[in-house]
Design a protein around this motif. Structure first.
Motif, PDB file in Angstrom:
ATOM      1  N   PHE A   1      11.273   8.341 -25.489  1.00  0.00           N
ATOM      2  CA  PHE A   1      10.930   7.479 -26.621  1.00  0.00           C
ATOM      3  C   PHE A   1      11.896   6.299 -26.711  1.00  0.00           C
ATOM      4  O   PHE A   1      11.487   5.172 -27.020  1.00  0.00           O
ATOM      5  CB  PHE A   1      10.934   8.274 -27.923  1.00  0.00           C
ATOM      6  N   MET A   2      13.175   6.528 -26.453  1.00  0.00           N
ATOM      7  CA  MET A   2      14.160   5.441 -26.451  1.00  0.00           C
ATOM      8  C   MET A   2      13.793   4.373 -25.427  1.00  0.00           C
ATOM      9  O   MET A   2      13.808   3.173 -25.719  1.00  0.00           O
ATOM     10  CB  MET A   2      15.555   5.989 -26.123  1.00  0.00           C
ATOM     11  N   PHE A   3      13.502   4.831 -24.210  1.00  0.00           N
ATOM     12  CA  PHE A   3      13.162   3.905 -23.135  1.00  0.00           C
ATOM     13  C   PHE A   3      11.897   3.122 -23.490  1.00  0.00           C
ATOM     14  O   PHE A   3      11.811   1.921 -23.225  1.00  0.00           O
ATOM     15  CB  PHE A   3      12.959   4.682 -21.834  1.00  0.00           C
ATOM     16  N   ARG A   4      10.947   3.801 -24.094  1.00  0.00           N
ATOM     17  CA  ARG A   4       9.689   3.147 -24.509  1.00  0.00           C
ATOM     18  C   ARG A   4       9.967   2.042 -25.527  1.00  0.00           C
ATOM     19  O   ARG A   4       9.411   0.945 -25.443  1.00  0.00           O
ATOM     20  CB  ARG A   4       8.759   4.214 -25.112  1.00  0.00           C
ATOM     21  N   ILE A   5      10.869   2.310 -26.478  1.00  0.00           N
ATOM     22  CA  ILE A   5      11.195   1.321 -27.518  1.00  0.00           C
ATOM     23  C   ILE A   5      11.953   0.137 -26.929  1.00  0.00           C
ATOM     24  O   ILE A   5      11.686  -1.026 -27.250  1.00  0.00           O
ATOM     25  CB  ILE A   5      12.016   1.989 -28.639  1.00  0.00           C
ATOM     26  N   VAL A   6      12.915   0.421 -26.034  1.00  0.00           N
ATOM     27  CA  VAL A   6      13.748  -0.641 -25.453  1.00  0.00           C
ATOM     28  C   VAL A   6      12.941  -1.547 -24.532  1.00  0.00           C
ATOM     29  O   VAL A   6      13.102  -2.775 -24.546  1.00  0.00           O
ATOM     30  CB  VAL A   6      14.942  -0.021 -24.686  1.00  0.00           C
ATOM     31  N   THR A   7      12.061  -0.976 -23.726  1.00  0.00           N
ATOM     32  CA  THR A   7      11.381  -1.734 -22.670  1.00  0.00           C
ATOM     33  C   THR A   7       9.938  -2.111 -22.994  1.00  0.00           C
ATOM     34  O   THR A   7       9.367  -2.963 -22.319  1.00  0.00           O
ATOM     35  CB  THR A   7      11.361  -0.918 -21.369  1.00  0.00           C
ATOM     36  N   LYS A   8       9.349  -1.431 -24.008  1.00  0.00           N
ATOM     37  CA  LYS A   8       7.921  -1.614 -24.353  1.00  0.00           C
ATOM     38  C   LYS A   8       6.979  -1.135 -23.239  1.00  0.00           C
ATOM     39  O   LYS A   8       5.794  -1.446 -23.241  1.00  0.00           O
ATOM     40  CB  LYS A   8       7.619  -3.099 -24.649  1.00  0.00           C
ATOM     41  N   GLU A   9       7.531  -0.357 -22.296  1.00  0.00           N
ATOM     42  CA  GLU A   9       6.715   0.198 -21.223  1.00  0.00           C
ATOM     43  C   GLU A   9       5.905   1.382 -21.748  1.00  0.00           C
ATOM     44  O   GLU A   9       6.450   2.243 -22.445  1.00  0.00           O
ATOM     45  CB  GLU A   9       7.597   0.676 -20.061  1.00  0.00           C
ATOM     46  N   PRO A  10       4.613   1.483 -21.419  1.00  0.00           N
ATOM     47  CA  PRO A  10       3.820   2.657 -21.814  1.00  0.00           C
ATOM     48  C   PRO A  10       4.353   3.916 -21.139  1.00  0.00           C
ATOM     49  O   PRO A  10       4.886   3.870 -20.034  1.00  0.00           O
ATOM     50  CB  PRO A  10       2.405   2.322 -21.307  1.00  0.00           C
ATOM     51  N   PHE A  11       4.176   5.048 -21.781  1.00  0.00           N
ATOM     52  CA  PHE A  11       4.692   6.305 -21.242  1.00  0.00           C
ATOM     53  C   PHE A  11       4.131   6.605 -19.855  1.00  0.00           C
ATOM     54  O   PHE A  11       4.855   7.068 -18.968  1.00  0.00           O
ATOM     55  CB  PHE A  11       4.364   7.473 -22.186  1.00  0.00           C
ATOM     56  N   HIS A  12       2.838   6.353 -19.682  1.00  0.00           N
ATOM     57  CA  HIS A  12       2.215   6.709 -18.407  1.00  0.00           C
ATOM     58  C   HIS A  12       2.803   5.926 -17.240  1.00  0.00           C
ATOM     59  O   HIS A  12       2.819   6.394 -16.103  1.00  0.00           O
ATOM     60  CB  HIS A  12       0.695   6.505 -18.470  1.00  0.00           C
ATOM     61  N   ARG A  13       3.340   4.727 -17.520  1.00  0.00           N
ATOM     62  CA  ARG A  13       3.847   3.888 -16.442  1.00  0.00           C
ATOM     63  C   ARG A  13       5.148   4.436 -15.854  1.00  0.00           C
ATOM     64  O   ARG A  13       5.406   4.270 -14.657  1.00  0.00           O
ATOM     65  CB  ARG A  13       4.063   2.456 -16.934  1.00  0.00           C
ATOM     66  N   PHE A  14       5.958   5.109 -16.661  1.00  0.00           N
ATOM     67  CA  PHE A  14       7.220   5.616 -16.121  1.00  0.00           C
ATOM     68  C   PHE A  14       7.280   7.148 -16.049  1.00  0.00           C
ATOM     69  O   PHE A  14       8.296   7.710 -15.656  1.00  0.00           O
ATOM     70  CB  PHE A  14       8.430   5.076 -16.898  1.00  0.00           C
ATOM     71  N   LEU A  15       6.173   7.823 -16.391  1.00  0.00           N
ATOM     72  CA  LEU A  15       6.166   9.285 -16.330  1.00  0.00           C
ATOM     73  C   LEU A  15       5.094   9.872 -15.420  1.00  0.00           C
ATOM     74  O   LEU A  15       5.253  10.994 -14.929  1.00  0.00           O
ATOM     75  CB  LEU A  15       6.001   9.883 -17.734  1.00  0.00           C
ATOM     76  N   LEU A  16       4.002   9.148 -15.193  1.00  0.00           N
ATOM     77  CA  LEU A  16       2.899   9.712 -14.413  1.00  0.00           C
ATOM     78  C   LEU A  16       2.782   9.022 -13.061  1.00  0.00           C
ATOM     79  O   LEU A  16       2.748   7.789 -12.974  1.00  0.00           O
ATOM     80  CB  LEU A  16       1.577   9.566 -15.180  1.00  0.00           C
ATOM     81  N   ILE A  17       2.697   9.817 -12.012  1.00  0.00           N
ATOM     82  CA  ILE A  17       2.575   9.306 -10.649  1.00  0.00           C
ATOM     83  C   ILE A  17       1.285   8.516 -10.497  1.00  0.00           C
ATOM     84  O   ILE A  17       0.269   8.850 -11.108  1.00  0.00           O
ATOM     85  CB  ILE A  17       2.620  10.478  -9.634  1.00  0.00           C
TER      86      ILE A  17
END
Length: 443
Positions: free
Chosen positions: A406-422
């Motif tokens: 959640f921290m990374f999502r707030i800092v970068t505005k990246e969607p969860f699927h982009r940095f968690l799902l292959i």
């Protein structure tokens, strides 16, 4: 494109050296377990943990700020080198004094079954441990991962070789194991000094200490330092609690499972060590986000796969390597593995956030984790023993991973699927890499 290739090359170089490091490290664990047995191995773990805690507590974040400022090129390299030598020696002296006080007043509570003279003896490792830590971050800031990883391998190998000499050849037992710990760190520091002098032309000018840089490095480093120390306590406080609630042999059983589990974070460690200075030196926010997202989602997939494989082979592997006395370690490892998989990804996200100049976010979460983990262990260890400690670790790692995502999502505005799902593009990348390897073999 060249920067991306450099990142991948450095990560792969780190990974291959980490493989050697892990192989030597596992062999070291096996030798210690076979020679010392659970009881004396537990004592060894408690004795060497004390200087490790003191090192982690009293670096003041100078090691992390070294990576940050060297990678940015904001401080003259020889100034960093000289400051790190003098700071390391001074802080190690303070650490030895603090350690002596802790042993004198608190050893009966946390080290009641451990020879106190060996606790004092192990404090002699602190000057070498501080210098090793401060020198290796110079390599990391320079992105000289060849020497950085070579130094890590030398550290493990020199401890292993010393243990063989002092315990197997000379028969010194636990005293020999502690002596090997000290000499291994000394040998590593000697290698680093020679490498920094030869490869980077650094010279020790101890009269040219820069108070301005020291103040600057501590000001930045303390934010990261509190986070790192809290994270360290989160991983290691359980050893003190097991020593308090149970016996030294229980420490040996738990440490074996914990050390094997931590070896499975090799992929995260390989990329994470390269990612921090890379993110700090990146000028484009878009490039930072893309780079970390690719690394994060692939590390998650690899870590989960390794955790599944590890759970399936844990019992046979641990009994084969360490002997029947460590059979309980296999069950503990199976409990820890899910949490360790998520811990691998959290390290990637943590280094990205620190590399963006926001280390205080990691600090807040790490402080929460220490309290949360402590409460879980105090509640679970008396009721469920070592299984409770392993469960506390997995719960803490998972909660920390969710918060960090959640921290990374707030800092970068990246969607969860982009940095968690292959993604399909990752699969295509693997196929191209495999094809290149195949073509080289047939060439």
């Amino acid at each position: 494109m060249g920067d991306n290739r450099s990142f991948l090359q450095n990560s792969f170089l780190t990974f291959t050296r980490q493989i050697a490091n892990i192989a030597i490290g596992v062999l070291l664990l096996v030798v210690l377990a076979r020679i010392l047995g659970p009881g004396r191995q537990g004592k060894y773990s408690l004795i060497t943990l004390l200087p490790t805690v003191l090192l982690t507590f009293l670096t003041l974040g100078i090691n992390t700020s070294t990576i940050y400022y060297v990678s940015k090129g904001e401080v003259e390299l020889n100034t960093v080198y000289n400051n790190n030598i003098l700071s390391g020696l001074f802080l190690s002296f303070i650490s030895m004094m603090v350690g002596a006080v802790v042993i004198y007043f608190f050893s009966d509570h946390f080290f009641n079954q451990t020879p106190h003279v060996l606790l004092y003896f192990c404090l002699l490792s602190l000057p070498f441990m501080f210098l090793r830590e401060f020198f290796q971050t110079v390599f990391q800031g320079l992105q000289d991962f060849k020497l950085y990883n070579t130094a890590m391998v030398i550290n493990q190998f020199s401890i292993l070789a010393s243990i063989v000499l002092f315990t197997l050849v000379l028969g010194w037992g636990l005293v020999g194991a502690i002596s090997a710990f000290i000499s291994g760190n000394l040998i590593t520091v000697m290698f680093m000094i020679r490498a920094l002098k030869k490869q980077h032309k650094l010279k020790a000018r101890l009269h040219s200490f820069s108070f301005a840089y020291f103040k600057k490095s501590v000001k930045y480093g303390l934010k990261v330092h509190i986070s790192n120390f809290a994270s360290f306590l989160n991983y290691r406080i359980v050893i003190f609690l097991i020593g308090y609630f149970m016996v030294d042999s229980a420490v040996g059983i738990y440490v074996t499972a914990m050390n094997i589990g931590e070896r499975l974070t090799i992929f995260a460690a390989s990329f994470s060590n390269v990612l921090y200075p890379k993110v700090a030196s990146c000028e484009s926010e878009e490039e930072r986000n893309r780079l970390t997202s690719v690394v994060s989602r692939n590390i998650l997939a690899l870590s989960v796969s390794l955790a599944i494989i590890g759970a399936l082979v844990a019992k046979d592997l641990i009994v084969y390597l360490f002997g029947g006395e460590y059979r309980e370690s296999a069950g503990l490892l199976q409990i820890m593995l899910p949490g360790i998989a998520f811990l691998s990804v959290e390290k990637i996200l943590s280094n990205d956030i620190a590399g963006r100049g926001k280390p205080e976010l990691n600090m807040y979460l790490s402080i929460f984790n220490v309290g949360f983990n402590f409460i879980l262990n105090v509640f679970l260890i008396p009721k469920h023993g070592l299984a409770g400690a392993a469960l506390a670790a997995t719960i803490t790692y998972f909660v920390s991973f969710i918060c960090k995502a959640f921290m990374f999502r707030i800092v970068t505005k990246e969607p969860f699927h982009r940095f968690l799902l292959i993604k399909k593009e990752d699969i295509r990348l693997y196929k191209r890499a495999a094809m290149k390897v195949k073509l080289r073999r047939h060439a």
